[in-house]
Design a protein around this motif. Structure first.
Motif, PDB file in Angstrom:
ATOM      1  N   PRO A 112       0.810  -1.691  -0.377  1.00 13.87           N
ATOM      2  CA  PRO A 112       0.252   0.007  -0.288  1.00 13.87           C
ATOM      3  C   PRO A 112       1.031   1.785   0.059  1.00 13.87           C
ATOM      4  CG  PRO A 112       0.214  -0.803   2.095  1.00 13.87           C
ATOM      5  CD  PRO A 112       0.843  -2.022   1.434  1.00 13.87           C
ATOM      6  N   ASN A 113      -0.261   2.528  -0.285  1.00 10.58           N
ATOM      7  CA  ASN A 113       1.043   3.404   0.078  1.00 10.58           C
ATOM      8  C   ASN A 113       1.882   3.822  -0.776  1.00 10.58           C
ATOM      9  OD1 ASN A 113      -1.235   4.534   1.323  1.00 10.58           O
ATOM     10  ND2 ASN A 113      -0.254   3.326   3.358  1.00 10.58           N
ATOM     11  N   GLN A 114       2.661   3.539  -2.162  1.00  8.44           N
ATOM     12  CA  GLN A 114       3.640   3.417  -3.544  1.00  8.44           C
ATOM     13  C   GLN A 114       3.547   5.349  -3.373  1.00  8.44           C
ATOM     14  OE1 GLN A 114       3.532   0.134  -5.617  1.00  8.44           O
ATOM     15  NE2 GLN A 114       5.278  -0.427  -4.610  1.00  8.44           N
ATOM     16  N   THR A 115       4.762   5.975  -3.625  1.00 14.45           N
ATOM     17  CA  THR A 115       4.457   6.623  -3.968  1.00 14.45           C
ATOM     18  C   THR A 115       5.715   6.758  -5.008  1.00 14.45           C
ATOM     19  OG1 THR A 115       5.473   7.678  -2.424  1.00 14.45           O
ATOM     20  CG2 THR A 115       3.044   8.403  -2.436  1.00 14.45           C
ATOM     21  N   LEU A 116       5.869   7.933  -5.949  1.00 18.79           N
ATOM     22  CA  LEU A 116       7.099   7.951  -6.585  1.00 18.79           C
ATOM     23  C   LEU A 116       8.311   9.167  -5.612  1.00 18.79           C
ATOM     24  CD1 LEU A 116       5.994   8.876 -10.470  1.00 18.79           C
ATOM     25  CD2 LEU A 116       6.135   6.324 -10.226  1.00 18.79           C
ATOM     26  N   THR A 117       8.886   8.049  -5.879  1.00 17.40           N
ATOM     27  CA  THR A 117      10.397   8.554  -5.272  1.00 17.40           C
ATOM     28  C   THR A 117      11.241   7.966  -5.425  1.00 17.40           C
ATOM     29  OG1 THR A 117      11.253   9.968  -2.733  1.00 17.40           O
ATOM     30  CG2 THR A 117       9.490   8.125  -2.845  1.00 17.40           C
ATOM     31  N   HIS A 118      12.319   8.131  -4.303  1.00 15.45           N
ATOM     32  CA  HIS A 118      14.397   7.486  -4.108  1.00 15.45           C
ATOM     33  C   HIS A 118      13.713   6.297  -3.250  1.00 15.45           C
ATOM     34  CE1 HIS A 118      15.840   9.635  -7.433  1.00 15.45           C
ATOM     35  NE2 HIS A 118      15.182  10.974  -7.001  1.00 15.45           N
ATOM     36  N   CYS A 119      14.660   5.153  -3.322  1.00 14.06           N
ATOM     37  CA  CYS A 119      14.721   4.363  -2.506  1.00 14.06           C
ATOM     38  C   CYS A 119      15.141   3.015  -2.626  1.00 14.06           C
ATOM     39  CB  CYS A 119      13.247   3.668  -1.832  1.00 14.06           C
ATOM     40  SG  CYS A 119      11.477   3.179  -3.478  1.00 14.06           S
ATOM     41  N   THR A 120      15.613   2.197  -1.960  1.00 10.97           N
ATOM     42  CA  THR A 120      16.204   0.854  -2.164  1.00 10.97           C
ATOM     43  C   THR A 120      15.106  -0.190  -2.868  1.00 10.97           C
ATOM     44  OG1 THR A 120      16.445   0.518   0.569  1.00 10.97           O
ATOM     45  CG2 THR A 120      18.556   1.159  -0.565  1.00 10.97           C
ATOM     46  N   LYS A 159      22.750  -4.887   0.561  1.00 12.57           N
ATOM     47  CA  LYS A 159      22.503  -3.502  -0.047  1.00 12.57           C
ATOM     48  C   LYS A 159      22.660  -3.787  -1.530  1.00 12.57           C
ATOM     49  CE  LYS A 159      26.735  -2.233   0.142  1.00 12.57           C
ATOM     50  NZ  LYS A 159      28.376  -1.480   0.137  1.00 12.57           N
ATOM     51  N   THR A 160      21.374  -3.098  -2.037  1.00 15.61           N
ATOM     52  CA  THR A 160      20.815  -2.673  -3.556  1.00 15.61           C
ATOM     53  C   THR A 160      21.203  -1.787  -3.641  1.00 15.61           C
ATOM     54  OG1 THR A 160      18.646  -2.209  -2.196  1.00 15.61           O
ATOM     55  CG2 THR A 160      19.249  -4.947  -2.419  1.00 15.61           C
ATOM     56  N   CYS A 161      21.216  -1.711  -4.712  1.00  6.31           N
ATOM     57  CA  CYS A 161      20.917  -0.055  -5.870  1.00  6.31           C
ATOM     58  C   CYS A 161      19.667   0.696  -5.556  1.00  6.31           C
ATOM     59  CB  CYS A 161      20.836  -0.716  -7.272  1.00  6.31           C
ATOM     60  SG  CYS A 161      22.518  -1.424  -8.231  1.00  6.31           S
ATOM     61  N   GLU A 162      20.235   1.703  -4.970  1.00  7.08           N
ATOM     62  CA  GLU A 162      18.672   2.924  -4.988  1.00  7.08           C
ATOM     63  C   GLU A 162      18.218   3.098  -6.031  1.00  7.08           C
ATOM     64  OE1 GLU A 162      18.396   6.319  -1.579  1.00  7.08           O
ATOM     65  OE2 GLU A 162      19.746   6.454  -3.825  1.00  7.08           O
TER      66      GLU A 162
END
Length: 390
Positions: A112-120, A159-162
């Motif tokens: 739920p509650n996904q928005t367009l932004t930066h995250c891993t 560790k994953t790509c952002e």
């Protein structure tokens, strides 16, 4: 010179000779018994197989059909991240208006509650060791967005790509077991099927004359007790393909429902009714170790404080494909005469077999050859029928 004369003689024989059958009666019990047995077998084939089973006296036509579906039932789920929910056909049937191929949801994962932004990313999309593993502006095959060139620790400590994308990213590894919509076992599927045999101008529906409005509201299909009811309980369909419903509902699956019409229009149209069968498509779950089950994703979009937000659903469900096939036949003099003519031709097999036995296998074969074949030269010679007594 001699070779030339032989060639001329062969050409002359080919052009000016005529072969005509000679009637010879052979009084031999063995030959007579073989002849009658073969004739009896051919007659049984023509009457039993060609006329009765294959209905060789009829012209045939295939069906043109249309299908629509309605699903009924109510389910309830209570997930910690979205709370309690009541689900009806609009929520769990895809498409909700019904068609000859549709899905009934049995399990799901919601982010739920996904928005367009930066995250891993989630580690299932691939891990990294340094920023060089995350090419800015690129995306990987299993990535969840566009990489920005940074390698970071995600919420699980990997560790994953952002990325720039819909965040938080989906974790689709925690599938609910038992399935969230076990109530789907008692959902009902109402199938409406209309067919037309254009060659005969006959149209039929799977809601036959014996089904009234009152019966339709209360009946449920059973292959023995109610084989003409067009309302199917999903759990019964799964039972018919020898699967366990909770196992199939966990990751989904695919089932084929076949509606078969086999109509003899020499009888009244009321006798033209469908039969139903059910088949597991692409094998059972125990046979599919790679990419088992059936799933897809969809999202519900809305705005919060002017920001685009979505709830992402990964749906596991049972996909049902409805396949219709049919054939109708009606008496027609042309195929009847064609079938009779073909049958008469098959009777010639008896003569061929008896000739082979008589001329090549019996002890007196040379004697029979002399009586069967006779050369006649000139117009004055005549052929007299011969009777041979063994």
């Amino acid at each position: 010179m001699v070779e030339a004369n032989k060639l001329v003689a062969c050409i002359s024989n080919f052009l000016f000779e005529y072969d005509t059958p000679r009637m010879v009666t052979v009084k031999n019990r063995r030959i007579g018994l073989i002849f009658r047995l073969i004739q009896l077998g051919v007659l049984a084939y023509i009457i039993g197989w060609v006329f009765i089973y294959e209905k060789g006296y009829q012209s045939t036509d295939t069906t043109i059909s249309s299908v629509s579906v309605k699903v009924k039932g109510v389910g309830f789920t209570n997930l910690s991240n979205i709370g309690p929910k009541i689900l009806d056909a609009v929520d769990y049937a895809f498409p909700s208006w019904g068609s000859d191929s549709f899905v009934i949801m049995t399990n799901y994962i919601v982010t739920p509650n996904q928005t367009l932004t930066h995250c891993t990313q989630h580690q299932s999309s691939g891990e990294c060791e340094s920023d060089s593993d995350c090419t800015a502006g690129a995306f990987s095959r299993y990535g969840q967005g566009i990489m920005n060139g940074k390698c970071r620790n995600n919420a699980e400590g990997n560790k994953t790509c952002e990325i720039f994308g819909w965040c938080p990213t989906e974790n689709d590894h925690n599938i609910s077991n038992p399935p969230l919509l076990m109530a789907a076992e008692n959902f009902t599927i109402f199938i409406k099927n209309s067919i037309t045999f254009t060659a005969f101008g006959v149209s039929r529906r799977n809601i036959v004359e014996s089904i009234t409005n009152a019966a339709l509201k209360n009946c449920t299909y059973h292959k023995v007790h109610d084989p003409l009811c067009p309302v199917f309980r999903l759990g019964y369909v799964v039972e018919e393909i020898k699967e366990n419903f909770s196992v199939l509902a966990y990751k989904g699956g695919m089932i084929g429902i076949v509606i078969h019409w086999d109509c003899d229009l020499d009888w009244p149209e009321e006798y033209c009714a469908p039969t139903y069968s059910f088949h597991q498509l692409y094998g059972g779950l125990d046979k599919e170790k790679v990419s088992a089950g059936f799933n897809f994703r969809y999202a519900k979009y809305y705005k919060e404080n002017g920001t685009d937000v979505r709830d992402l659903y990964k749906v596991f469900g049972i996909r049902l494909d409805i396949m219709v096939n049919g054939k109708a036949g009606k008496f027609d003099i042309i195929p009847t005469m064609t079938t009779i003519g073909s049958g008469i031709g098959v009777f010639g097999v008896a003569t061929i077999v008896c000739d082979l036995v008589m001329l090549h296998m019996l002890p007196k074969r040379n004697y029979y050859k002399q009586k069967k074949f006779k050369n006649v030269e000139g117009e004055s010679s005549t052929s007299i029928p011969a009777e041979i007594k063994d």
